[in-house]
Design a protein around this motif. Structure first.
Motif, PDB file in Angstrom:
ATOM      1  N   VAL A  49      -0.910   0.771 -10.590  1.00 56.68           N
ATOM      2  CA  VAL A  49      -2.073   1.543 -10.163  1.00 56.68           C
ATOM      3  C   VAL A  49      -2.949   0.668  -9.283  1.00 56.68           C
ATOM      4  O   VAL A  49      -3.544  -0.307  -9.751  1.00 56.68           O
ATOM      5  N   HIS A  50      -3.016   1.000  -7.996  1.00 53.15           N
ATOM      6  CA  HIS A  50      -3.913   0.271  -7.091  1.00 53.15           C
ATOM      7  C   HIS A  50      -5.343   0.785  -7.254  1.00 53.15           C
ATOM      8  O   HIS A  50      -5.568   1.967  -7.502  1.00 53.15           O
ATOM      9  N   ALA A  51      -6.311  -0.120  -7.102  1.00 49.09           N
ATOM     10  CA  ALA A  51      -7.730   0.225  -7.264  1.00 49.09           C
ATOM     11  C   ALA A  51      -7.947   0.853  -8.634  1.00 49.09           C
ATOM     12  O   ALA A  51      -8.548   1.918  -8.774  1.00 49.09           O
ATOM     13  N   ALA A  52      -7.464   0.162  -9.656  1.00 46.77           N
ATOM     14  CA  ALA A  52      -7.465   0.720 -11.010  1.00 46.77           C
ATOM     15  C   ALA A  52      -8.852   0.871 -11.598  1.00 46.77           C
ATOM     16  O   ALA A  52      -9.018   1.562 -12.611  1.00 46.77           O
ATOM     17  N   ALA A  53      -9.856   0.230 -11.023  1.00 44.58           N
ATOM     18  CA  ALA A  53     -11.222   0.365 -11.531  1.00 44.58           C
ATOM     19  C   ALA A  53     -12.004   1.459 -10.812  1.00 44.58           C
ATOM     20  O   ALA A  53     -13.139   1.747 -11.177  1.00 44.58           O
ATOM     21  N   ASP A  89      -1.328   4.987  -5.326  1.00 43.38           N
ATOM     22  CA  ASP A  89      -2.101   4.243  -4.336  1.00 43.38           C
ATOM     23  C   ASP A  89      -3.335   5.004  -3.887  1.00 43.38           C
ATOM     24  O   ASP A  89      -3.236   6.133  -3.398  1.00 43.38           O
ATOM     25  N   ALA A  90      -4.495   4.404  -4.061  1.00 45.69           N
ATOM     26  CA  ALA A  90      -5.747   5.001  -3.607  1.00 45.69           C
ATOM     27  C   ALA A  90      -6.367   4.203  -2.466  1.00 45.69           C
ATOM     28  O   ALA A  90      -7.560   4.344  -2.190  1.00 45.69           O
ATOM     29  N   ILE A  91      -5.571   3.362  -1.809  1.00 49.66           N
ATOM     30  CA  ILE A  91      -6.088   2.473  -0.764  1.00 49.66           C
ATOM     31  C   ILE A  91      -5.550   2.848   0.610  1.00 49.66           C
ATOM     32  O   ILE A  91      -6.290   2.940   1.583  1.00 49.66           O
ATOM     33  N   GLY A  92      -4.251   3.062   0.722  1.00 53.22           N
ATOM     34  CA  GLY A  92      -3.642   3.436   1.990  1.00 53.22           C
ATOM     35  C   GLY A  92      -3.387   2.245   2.883  1.00 53.22           C
ATOM     36  O   GLY A  92      -3.425   1.087   2.452  1.00 53.22           O
TER      37      GLY A  92
END
Length: 313
Positions: free
Chosen positions: A151-155, A213-216
């Motif tokens: 999980v990217h950007a898990a916070a 992915d929440a970053i791209g």
């Protein structure tokens, strides 16, 4: 009623406080007196002229926002909700939810009853971001117990729900964030944490079944190397270019973008999990009068959990 509009795309100075008529409702809608709303990156992008701006640029007035919790004050004849019900949901997404307002006309089938043990602020936070996490994991990736997920950007807003839901569904969870959020991410239920500033994640993890992915950007192609053949990469910030999906196919990876949809049935699942304590949002709370400050904070990309704004009594 109090509302926030913007007449043209641009900076936060374009967010204008005004008075608008209270909206009427159709037979399948309810009128919700707003207690709290939450904001998301799409709010900021739309206000700046990106995101969903193209869909609402001809609207008059332009009222954005999709996440709302509050009390039903009027109910259409084709709904099972009634005045006095405390509800929450993501309204008319993708579309014009018009949640930056004291009253919101909402399709009843986009809402769920708010758990009695949750505040309006907690409920408002458990909407677009939580639905994105749930729909991505359950409907799109169709995850199974025992799978491994990165999980990217898990916070972040979506990420902190992905960690909690994936853990509940029996996945082995690896989350990335800065070092200052390590304890937070592990406290959500992650099995491992990677400080993305201190270590390249593709050197720290291998053979995962799913990347959320929440970053791209380059994060997408960098993530290919950690996935098993047949693995899935879900990306939510923007669409994935065809050349990138082609690279994924060559590696035996299914990489795709999806857009969350308003769904009252899914909201009912989240309401149950919220009531049971299976999921719990991390929130930073502002007053409705502080929308500009809230947008600026969202723009930093460094918000832990969700930003919520409460309407004053």
């Amino acid at each position: 009623m109090k509302a926030i509009i913007f007449k043209e795309a641009g900076g936060v100075e374009n967010l204008l406080y005004t008075e608008l008529p209270t909206p009427g409702i159709n037979s399948n809608e309810v009128l919700v007196k707003t207690e709290a709303i939450s904001i998301n990156p799409v709010d900021v992008k739309t206000r700046a002229g990106k995101g969903f701006y193209g869909r609402i640029k001809d609207a008059d007035p332009k009222v954005i926002g999709w996440d709302v919790s509050g009390v039903v004050v009027e109910a259409g004849s084709d709904t099972t909700l009634k005045p006095g019900d405390e509800v929450f949901g993501m309204v008319d997404f993708p579309g014009q939810g018009k949640a930056y307002a004291e009253y919101v006309a909402a399709p009843a089938h986009h809402l769920a009853l708010k758990p009695a043990n949750s505040s309006f602020e907690e409920a408002a936070a458990t909407t677009l971001a939580a639905l994105t996490a749930y729909q991505g994991l359950v409907h799109h990736a169709k995850v199974r117990k025992g799978q491994r997920i990165l999980v990217h950007a898990a916070a972040g807003g979506v990420g902190h729900f992905v960690v909690q839901i994936a853990r509940h569904l029996g996945l082995y969870v690896i989350g990335t964030s800065s070092a200052r959020n390590k304890d937070f991410v592990l406290g959500l239920g992650a099995d491992e944490h990677i400080d993305y500033r201190a270590q390249r994640f593709e050197e720290a993890v291998q053979d995962v079944d799913l990347v959320f992915d929440a970053i791209g950007g380059e994060n997408i192609t960098r993530s290919f190397g950690v996935l098993k053949p047949g693995g899935i990469l879900l990306s939510i910030p923007t669409g994935i270019p065809e050349d990138i999906t082609g690279q994924a196919r060559e590696r035996g990876i299914n990489a795709f973008f999806f857009l969350v949809q308003s769904d009252g049935g899914d909201m009912q699942v989240l309401a149950s999990w919220l009531q049971q304590g299976i999921i719990k949002p991390q929130i930073s709370t502002y007053d409705f009068s502080q929308m500009a400050e809230a947008h600026l904070q969202q723009e930093t990309g460094r918000t832990k959990g969700k930003i919520v704004l409460r309407l004053k009594k």
